[in-house]
Scaffold this active site. Structure first.
Site, PDB file in Angstrom:
ATOM      1  N   GLY A  35      -9.703 -56.348  74.534  1.00 11.44           N
ATOM      2  CA  GLY A  35      -9.603 -57.632  73.851  1.00 11.44           C
ATOM      3  C   GLY A  35      -8.412 -58.365  74.436  1.00 11.44           C
ATOM      4  O   GLY A  35      -7.311 -57.801  74.549  1.00 11.44           O
ATOM      5  N   ALA A  36      -8.628 -59.626  74.834  1.00  9.85           N
ATOM      6  CA  ALA A  36      -7.617 -60.323  75.625  1.00  9.85           C
ATOM      7  C   ALA A  36      -6.217 -60.349  74.989  1.00  9.85           C
ATOM      8  O   ALA A  36      -5.238 -59.935  75.634  1.00  9.85           O
ATOM      9  CB  ALA A  36      -8.113 -61.734  75.942  1.00  9.85           C
ATOM     10  N   ARG A  75      -7.010 -54.810  84.601  1.00 15.62           N
ATOM     11  CA  ARG A  75      -8.298 -55.518  84.461  1.00 15.62           C
ATOM     12  C   ARG A  75      -8.049 -56.968  84.882  1.00 15.62           C
ATOM     13  O   ARG A  75      -7.002 -57.526  84.540  1.00 15.62           O
ATOM     14  CB  ARG A  75      -8.821 -55.469  83.020  1.00 15.62           C
ATOM     15  CG  ARG A  75      -9.270 -54.085  82.559  1.00 15.62           C
ATOM     16  CD  ARG A  75      -9.880 -54.139  81.164  1.00 15.62           C
ATOM     17  NE  ARG A  75     -11.257 -54.585  81.175  1.00 15.62           N
ATOM     18  CZ  ARG A  75     -11.941 -54.939  80.070  1.00 15.62           C
ATOM     19  NH1 ARG A  75     -11.337 -54.910  78.882  1.00 15.62           N
ATOM     20  NH2 ARG A  75     -13.200 -55.314  80.140  1.00 15.62           N
ATOM     21  N   GLN A 179     -19.264 -53.386  71.665  1.00 17.82           N
ATOM     22  CA  GLN A 179     -18.114 -53.883  70.896  1.00 17.82           C
ATOM     23  C   GLN A 179     -18.556 -54.566  69.609  1.00 17.82           C
ATOM     24  O   GLN A 179     -17.814 -54.616  68.637  1.00 17.82           O
ATOM     25  CB  GLN A 179     -17.287 -54.878  71.743  1.00 17.82           C
ATOM     26  CG  GLN A 179     -16.509 -54.251  72.867  1.00 17.82           C
ATOM     27  CD  GLN A 179     -17.289 -54.259  74.169  1.00 17.82           C
ATOM     28  OE1 GLN A 179     -18.517 -54.234  74.182  1.00 17.82           O
ATOM     29  NE2 GLN A 179     -16.597 -54.275  75.301  1.00 17.82           N
ATOM     30  N   ASP A 220     -11.631 -64.708  77.182  1.00 16.81           N
ATOM     31  CA  ASP A 220     -10.744 -63.906  78.036  1.00 16.81           C
ATOM     32  C   ASP A 220      -9.897 -64.795  78.945  1.00 16.81           C
ATOM     33  O   ASP A 220      -8.791 -64.404  79.348  1.00 16.81           O
ATOM     34  CB  ASP A 220     -11.560 -62.910  78.852  1.00 16.81           C
ATOM     35  CG  ASP A 220     -12.023 -61.786  77.938  1.00 16.81           C
ATOM     36  OD1 ASP A 220     -13.081 -61.941  77.307  1.00 16.81           O
ATOM     37  OD2 ASP A 220     -11.274 -60.792  77.798  1.00 16.81           O
ATOM     38  N   ASN A 230     -15.900 -65.208  78.847  1.00 18.05           N
ATOM     39  CA  ASN A 230     -15.896 -64.279  77.707  1.00 18.05           C
ATOM     40  C   ASN A 230     -16.936 -63.197  77.998  1.00 18.05           C
ATOM     41  O   ASN A 230     -17.613 -63.227  79.034  1.00 18.05           O
ATOM     42  CB  ASN A 230     -16.199 -65.016  76.398  1.00 18.05           C
ATOM     43  CG  ASN A 230     -15.964 -64.144  75.176  1.00 18.05           C
ATOM     44  OD1 ASN A 230     -14.909 -63.492  75.063  1.00 18.05           O
ATOM     45  ND2 ASN A 230     -16.907 -64.079  74.273  1.00 18.05           N
TER      46      ASN A 230
HETATM   47  O1  MRU Z   1     -14.326 -55.994  77.623  1.00 15.56           O
HETATM   48  P1  MRU Z   1     -13.599 -56.381  76.377  1.00 15.56           P
HETATM   49  O2  MRU Z   1     -14.061 -55.633  75.175  1.00 15.56           O
HETATM   50  O3  MRU Z   1     -12.104 -56.354  76.547  1.00 15.56           O
HETATM   51  O4  MRU Z   1     -14.017 -57.898  76.167  1.00 15.56           O
HETATM   52  C1  MRU Z   1     -13.475 -58.584  75.079  1.00 15.56           C
HETATM   53  C2  MRU Z   1     -14.007 -59.962  74.918  1.00 15.56           C
HETATM   54  O5  MRU Z   1     -14.788 -60.452  75.700  1.00 15.56           O
HETATM   55  C3  MRU Z   1     -13.438 -60.743  73.774  1.00 15.56           C
HETATM   56  O6  MRU Z   1     -14.372 -61.651  73.289  1.00 15.56           O
HETATM   57  C4  MRU Z   1     -12.186 -61.506  74.232  1.00 15.56           C
HETATM   58  O7  MRU Z   1     -11.298 -60.660  74.899  1.00 15.56           O
HETATM   59  C5  MRU Z   1     -11.488 -62.155  73.104  1.00 15.56           C
HETATM   60  S1  MRU Z   1     -10.700 -61.003  72.023  1.00 15.56           S
HETATM   61  C6  MRU Z   1      -9.877 -61.905  70.848  1.00 15.56           C
END
Ligand code: MRU
Length: 327
Positions: A35-36, A75, A179, A220, A230
């Site tokens: 999550g970003a 990442r 997720q 993201d 995203n």
């Molecule tokens: O691969 P992830 O689970 O890190 O991807 C997360 C997302 O795409 C979320 O929508 C994004 O990071 C926003 S979290 C507030």
């Protein structure tokens, strides 16, 4: 550093004790931490981790800096990771306490930002829909787990629920790492918010059939022109909203806005191992010769984004306003 291991939720609540930079990089790459905004916070505390490891192992400055770079680059798509690292890195010369204090401040500011952007987005939605309970769709997980607190997309939903203006949430399961069904459903269940989990392929139909009033997602990376990276599948949600005349709301702290990235074309999309797609629970269900194609994110062009809610204020890219207007 201790982090909640998101890979095993909701079946198990386990914590990872991280004492070395390589362990943090592994935790980020395998989505134990994800999550970003949460990545931004992990990156900032990662700098403290690197300083500690350097002191313990007698690293040179160059070795320590390379370890910090490794955390920053674990990442590529979520700009928050590099942002968190680079926000505190200038304080390394001032010492561990200064870096730790800055990392803590960054985490607190993230929670406050999420609360503010959730309030603003909820006001916008209720003004548009005439102050009635709303039905929402969300994709991936942009909740407490993905941030330092409260959540972004899920923060908007929590804000609506707190105002008694949330009827139901359709949660995309979010293949391949789930997720949505593992994490968002878990958070909504804990909050007592009515929801149902659907396969990602149902999202377009749920929207076009009018079963929801709006969709809300996190981000993201948001480019200067309002293009939004995203979780893969967001673009399909956006297109269905566009066709149906329903708003797509993107909820993200300002730390996700990358004004140095002009458009979505300049955003690096992480490509993850194909096995995440073709292997489930250790069992391969596609033919041996079939490769998995696994881009982890997609880019939604600004013209399909109705609202970007940040703690700095709101922009409506599909109506022509841009993140640069808030800079
Ligand atoms: O691969 P992830 O689970 O890190 O991807 C997360 C997302 O795409 C979320 O929508 C994004 O990071 C926003 S979290 C507030």
């Amino acid at each position: 550093m201790v982090v909640l291991d998101q890979r095993v939720l909701p079946g198990a609540t386990e914590h990872l004790k991280i004492g070395e930079c390589a362990q943090l990089v592994e935790a980020i790459a395998t989505l134990a931490v994800r999550g970003a905004p949460a990545l931004g916070v992990a990156g900032a505390f990662g700098v403290v981790l690197a300083m500690d490891e350097a002191a313990r192992k007698g690293w040179t400055e160059a070795e320590r800096d390379a370890a910090i770079d490794g955390i920053r680059d674990a990442r590529p798509t979520a700009v928050n990771l590099a942002w968190g690292v680079e926000r505190v890195r200038p304080l390394v010369a001032a010492g561990r306490d200064a870096v730790l204090a800055a990392a803590r401040e960054l985490a607190e500011a993230d929670t406050a930002a999420n609360r503010e952007l959730s309030r603003l987005a909820a006001d916008w939605l209720l003004e548009r829909f005439g102050d009635r309970p709303l039905r929402a769709l969300t994709h991936c997980n942009a909740g407490v787990l993905a941030t330092s607190g409260w959540g972004t997309a899920l923060g908007v939903l929590r804000e609506l629920a707190a105002r008694d203006r949330l009827e139901h949430v359709h949660v995309d399961e979010t293949r391949p790492l789930l997720q949505g069904s593992r994490l968002t459903a878990y958070e909504l269940a804990q909050e007592g918010i009515a929801h149902s989990v659907q396969v990602d392929g149902a999202a377009a139909s749920t929207i076009v059939r009018g079963l929801v009033d709006f969709a809300v997602v996190g981000a993201d990376r948001i480019a200067a022109n309002g293009d939004v990276a995203n979780k893969v599948g967001t673009l399909g949600v956006a297109l269905a909203c566009h066709v149906s005349g329903l708003p797509l709301v993107v909820a993200a702290p300002w730390s996700t806005v990358d004004l140095e990235t002009a458009t979505g074309e300049d955003i690096e999309i992480e490509e993850r191992p194909g096995d995440e797609v073709v292997v489930i629970g250790g069992e391969r269900f596609a033919p041996e010769v079939s490769q998995g194609f696994n881009p982890a994110f997609d880019v939604t062009p600004a013209r399909f984004v109705s609202l970007i809610a940040t703690e700095r204020g709101l922009v409506e890219p599909s109506a022509g306003t841009r993140p640069t207007d808030l800079a």
